[in-house]
Design a protein around this motif. Structure first.
Motif, PDB file in Angstrom:
ATOM      1  N   PRO A  59      -4.201 -23.729 -41.871  1.00 35.02           N
ATOM      2  CA  PRO A  59      -2.642 -23.183 -41.704  1.00 35.02           C
ATOM      3  C   PRO A  59      -1.971 -23.430 -42.928  1.00 35.02           C
ATOM      4  O   PRO A  59      -2.196 -24.273 -43.587  1.00 35.02           O
ATOM      5  CB  PRO A  59      -2.479 -24.144 -40.564  1.00 35.02           C
ATOM      6  N   ASN A 105      -7.418 -22.388 -30.765  1.00 33.03           N
ATOM      7  CA  ASN A 105      -7.251 -22.044 -32.377  1.00 33.03           C
ATOM      8  C   ASN A 105      -8.763 -22.079 -33.081  1.00 33.03           C
ATOM      9  O   ASN A 105      -8.956 -22.680 -34.053  1.00 33.03           O
ATOM     10  CB  ASN A 105      -6.552 -23.301 -32.893  1.00 33.03           C
ATOM     11  N   ARG A 128     -10.011 -22.454 -36.865  1.00 28.87           N
ATOM     12  CA  ARG A 128      -8.945 -23.143 -37.753  1.00 28.87           C
ATOM     13  C   ARG A 128      -9.365 -24.412 -38.062  1.00 28.87           C
ATOM     14  O   ARG A 128     -10.118 -25.033 -37.443  1.00 28.87           O
ATOM     15  CB  ARG A 128      -7.709 -23.038 -36.946  1.00 28.87           C
ATOM     16  N   ARG A 169       3.868 -18.154 -29.208  1.00 25.49           N
ATOM     17  CA  ARG A 169       3.493 -18.082 -30.352  1.00 25.49           C
ATOM     18  C   ARG A 169       2.737 -16.914 -30.616  1.00 25.49           C
ATOM     19  O   ARG A 169       2.830 -16.155 -31.806  1.00 25.49           O
ATOM     20  CB  ARG A 169       2.284 -19.256 -30.391  1.00 25.49           C
TER      21      ARG A 169
END
Length: 234
Positions: free
Chosen positions: A220, A115, A118, A79
């Protein structure tokens, strides 16, 4: 970035097979070094086993794909390094909690997570706990992630039968709408109360999305594309 494509499907056939991932094998030393650096930044990161997909085919309301096991460190490197193996995708389930007043409920990931900051629906990279009889159980994964992140159980919502599969490059978000019998503010308060009882919750805040004006850059693209479709004029 390629514009998201959303497939609406009713059935999933996600076989789990023992596949060797050349990326993980050939760059093992570099991956280990990268993960050690990430652990210094976030010591709570754990190199568990996860499942990634390949060979996704959408056809007549059906999604088929093959999943294979790897370690989280390899997934994270793949990623972070810009998805060098284009044959592989990250395909995960998401529970789109929708309150009785139409508000979608999302969580902001806590600072100790991979993350951090996020904002999205309850979800997680599939792991070995999501395998049933040689297949990936995405509905079960959604139930588990919703419970772990929010404290809500199957008794609190009605799951729609269809899946909104949002394809954005190397990611496929398999989103299922979960309808709650409570308004957004009540649902948020209930989730916040559950988080307050946890020593180290995955979520640091709960956000209500009542329209596209509530979307932020911290969400996202696969999430914003789904929400935009849901609030588009009919």
């Amino acid at each position: 970035m390629t514009s998201p494509v959303i497939h609406r499907v009713t059935t999933l056939a996600l076989a789990v097979r023992p596949i060797v991932w050349p990326f993980a094998e050939e760059q093992r030393a570099e991956i280990a070094s990268h993960f050690a650096e990430k652990q210094r930044e976030r010591p709570k990161l754990w190199n568990g086993r996860v499942l990634l997909g390949r060979d996704a085919v959408f056809n007549d309301g059906h999604l088929s794909a093959t999943y294979f096991e790897t370690d989280f460190a390899s997934f994270l490197a793949w990623r972070d390094w810009g998805f060098p193996d284009k044959a592989v995708f990250n395909g995960f389930g998401m529970g789109a909690l929708r309150a009785s007043d139409g508000a979608f409920i999302m969580g902001e990931m806590a600072q100790h997570t991979a993350n951090a900051g996020r904002i999205y629906f309850p979800s997680g990279t599939p792991d070995l706990d999501d395998v049933r009889d040689g297949a990936l159980d995405i509905p079960g994964s959604v139930i588990r992630e919703v419970g772990e992140e929010t404290g809500l159980t199957e008794a609190d919502y009605r799951a729609e039968p269809d899946w909104h599969c949002v394809v954005t490059g190397p990611s496929i978000a398999l989103i299922q709408i979960l309808d709650l019998d409570m308004p957004g503010t009540v649902a948020r308060a209930r989730i916040e109360a559950s988080l307050a009882n946890e020593a180290e919750p995955e979520l640091s805040a709960i956000h209500l999305v009542r329209g596209v004006s509530d979307l932020t850059p911290s969400m996202p693209r696969f999430v914003t594309a789904f929400v935009e479709q849901q609030f588009a004029p009919r």
